[in-house]
Design a protein around this motif. Sequence first.
Motif, PDB file in Angstrom:
ATOM      1  N   ARG A 203       0.825  -1.206   0.000  1.00  0.00           N
ATOM      2  CA  ARG A 203       0.000   0.000   0.000  1.00  0.00           C
ATOM      3  C   ARG A 203       0.864   1.263   0.000  1.00  0.00           C
ATOM      4  NH1 ARG A 203      -5.367   1.740   3.482  1.00  0.00           N
ATOM      5  NH2 ARG A 203      -6.400   2.708   1.706  1.00  0.00           N
ATOM      6  N   GLN A 204       0.620   2.198   0.917  1.00  0.00           N
ATOM      7  CA  GLN A 204       1.147   3.546   0.784  1.00  0.00           C
ATOM      8  C   GLN A 204       2.668   3.600   0.714  1.00  0.00           C
ATOM      9  OE1 GLN A 204       0.004   6.362  -0.002  1.00  0.00           O
ATOM     10  NE2 GLN A 204       1.741   7.682   0.485  1.00  0.00           N
ATOM     11  N   LEU A 205       3.347   2.862   1.563  1.00  0.00           N
ATOM     12  CA  LEU A 205       4.805   2.927   1.543  1.00  0.00           C
ATOM     13  C   LEU A 205       5.338   2.483   0.186  1.00  0.00           C
ATOM     14  CD1 LEU A 205       7.396   3.549   3.014  1.00  0.00           C
ATOM     15  CD2 LEU A 205       7.339   1.273   4.029  1.00  0.00           C
ATOM     16  N   ALA A 206       4.773   1.410  -0.347  1.00  0.00           N
ATOM     17  CA  ALA A 206       5.185   0.945  -1.670  1.00  0.00           C
ATOM     18  C   ALA A 206       4.834   1.978  -2.738  1.00  0.00           C
ATOM     19  CB  ALA A 206       4.526  -0.395  -1.981  1.00  0.00           C
ATOM     20  N   TRP A 207       3.607   2.505  -2.685  1.00  0.00           N
ATOM     21  CA  TRP A 207       3.208   3.502  -3.683  1.00  0.00           C
ATOM     22  C   TRP A 207       4.156   4.696  -3.663  1.00  0.00           C
ATOM     23  CZ3 TRP A 207      -2.601   3.769  -1.855  1.00  0.00           C
ATOM     24  CH2 TRP A 207      -3.227   2.547  -2.138  1.00  0.00           C
ATOM     25  N   TRP A 208       4.473   5.155  -2.456  1.00  0.00           N
ATOM     26  CA  TRP A 208       5.313   6.349  -2.303  1.00  0.00           C
ATOM     27  C   TRP A 208       6.721   6.101  -2.857  1.00  0.00           C
ATOM     28  CZ3 TRP A 208       9.651   7.029   0.954  1.00  0.00           C
ATOM     29  CH2 TRP A 208      10.081   8.356   1.123  1.00  0.00           C
ATOM     30  N   VAL A 209       7.310   4.960  -2.517  1.00  0.00           N
ATOM     31  CA  VAL A 209       8.658   4.656  -3.013  1.00  0.00           C
ATOM     32  C   VAL A 209       8.654   4.527  -4.535  1.00  0.00           C
ATOM     33  CG1 VAL A 209      10.461   2.880  -3.083  1.00  0.00           C
ATOM     34  CG2 VAL A 209       9.502   3.607  -0.888  1.00  0.00           C
ATOM     35  N   HIS A 210       7.679   3.812  -5.069  1.00  0.00           N
ATOM     36  CA  HIS A 210       7.660   3.596  -6.517  1.00  0.00           C
ATOM     37  C   HIS A 210       7.399   4.894  -7.276  1.00  0.00           C
ATOM     38  CE1 HIS A 210       6.583  -0.817  -5.491  1.00  0.00           C
ATOM     39  NE2 HIS A 210       7.878  -0.617  -5.499  1.00  0.00           N
ATOM     40  N   ASP A 211       6.678   5.820  -6.659  1.00  0.00           N
ATOM     41  CA  ASP A 211       6.446   7.117  -7.291  1.00  0.00           C
ATOM     42  C   ASP A 211       7.666   8.028  -7.185  1.00  0.00           C
ATOM     43  OD1 ASP A 211       4.554   9.120  -8.489  1.00  0.00           O
ATOM     44  OD2 ASP A 211       4.962  10.157  -6.608  1.00  0.00           O
ATOM     45  N   ARG A 212       8.328   7.982  -6.044  1.00  0.00           N
ATOM     46  CA  ARG A 212       9.473   8.877  -5.811  1.00  0.00           C
ATOM     47  C   ARG A 212      10.735   8.383  -6.520  1.00  0.00           C
ATOM     48  NH1 ARG A 212      10.627  12.825  -1.853  1.00  0.00           N
ATOM     49  NH2 ARG A 212      12.838  13.078  -1.406  1.00  0.00           N
ATOM     50  N   TYR A 213      10.880   7.062  -6.639  1.00  0.00           N
ATOM     51  CA  TYR A 213      12.101   6.487  -7.216  1.00  0.00           C
ATOM     52  C   TYR A 213      11.744   5.526  -8.359  1.00  0.00           C
ATOM     53  CZ  TYR A 213      13.564   8.001  -2.542  1.00  0.00           C
ATOM     54  OH  TYR A 213      13.777   8.720  -1.392  1.00  0.00           O
ATOM     55  N   PRO A 214      11.130   6.024  -9.429  1.00  0.00           N
ATOM     56  CA  PRO A 214      10.730   5.121 -10.514  1.00  0.00           C
ATOM     57  C   PRO A 214      11.921   4.407 -11.142  1.00  0.00           C
ATOM     58  CG  PRO A 214      10.573   7.427 -11.198  1.00  0.00           C
ATOM     59  CD  PRO A 214      10.821   7.432  -9.727  1.00  0.00           C
ATOM     60  N   ARG A 215      11.777   3.095 -11.330  1.00  0.00           N
ATOM     61  CA  ARG A 215      12.798   2.217 -11.926  1.00  0.00           C
ATOM     62  C   ARG A 215      14.071   2.138 -11.093  1.00  0.00           C
ATOM     63  NH1 ARG A 215      11.536   0.203 -16.654  1.00  0.00           N
ATOM     64  NH2 ARG A 215      13.712  -0.202 -17.245  1.00  0.00           N
ATOM     65  N   ILE A 216      14.034   2.693  -9.906  1.00  0.00           N
ATOM     66  CA  ILE A 216      15.168   2.628  -8.981  1.00  0.00           C
ATOM     67  C   ILE A 216      14.763   1.883  -7.706  1.00  0.00           C
ATOM     68  CG2 ILE A 216      16.748   3.974  -7.537  1.00  0.00           C
ATOM     69  CD1 ILE A 216      17.480   4.118 -10.435  1.00  0.00           C
ATOM     70  N   GLY A 217      13.628   2.246  -7.123  1.00  0.00           N
ATOM     71  CA  GLY A 217      13.182   1.618  -5.881  1.00  0.00           C
ATOM     72  C   GLY A 217      12.179   0.514  -6.132  1.00  0.00           C
TER      73      GLY A 217
END
Length: 263
Positions: A203-217
């Motif tokens: 949920r949110q933690l995953a969404w936030w990381v994937h949005d902030r660090y696309p193709r990196i996190g």
Amino acid sequence: MDRQHVVAFTGPWDSQVVATSVHAGHQVRPDLAEVMILPEADRFREEDPFTDQIAAAVPSRMITPTSRFEVDLNRPRREAVYRTPQDAWGLQIWRDEVLPEALFHESLRTCDSVYAALAARLDAVAERGPFVLLDVHSYNHRRPGPDQPPEPAVDNPEVNLGTGSVDRSRFGALVDRFARDLADPELGCGPVDVRENVKFEGRQLAWWVHDRYPRIGCVLALEFKKTFMDEWTGVPDRDAIACARTNLAAALPGLATELAALS
């Protein structure tokens, strides 16, 4: 308010694999405790106790002693503070049913400060290249009652691997390798029933990381079924916790290999 009790960071944070256990905590700040009527045992049942001990397989991690009933760090900001029973599975949490406005906003500020602190850590990790964040949770499987049989295993894997927002075009091989290694009977404490997105997708933690660090996190949201404790009494099974930690540790070398390939 001093928010140092909310989270802490341990380890060197010099690796590309880090961990969180954002629902492991049980503390609530004093002003919230004064208006909280939810029995402590009920609160404990809905938290993820001992998941910090499982996440300790990863040296660099964020430790969260604070209860999700103060601030839920795995919900979107607008939902991160449980104000009414509808926000928290119908539970009566607050004396006047609705959390007072001032306390609500203080908890939102806490949420913001935690994400800012985590961002500062992860920004440095991301500068070095692709990384994995293991977001460790747990889930109940005996909700009908302490004297009732557990819910069917067919719908309740030992470990639910949540990858709903993972970029599989980038991290698909890594996800598959991790799932295989975690389930491998030759690694860790033996075979583990690991299945992807059966009950939870992250949920949110995953969404936030994937949005902030696309193709990196890449966040792998791990939901361990509460077979490592009695979810009604809260009594832990120390051997089962140690085994879960060992299994997680055994899957870390494979993650390092896959991350190196991506780099």
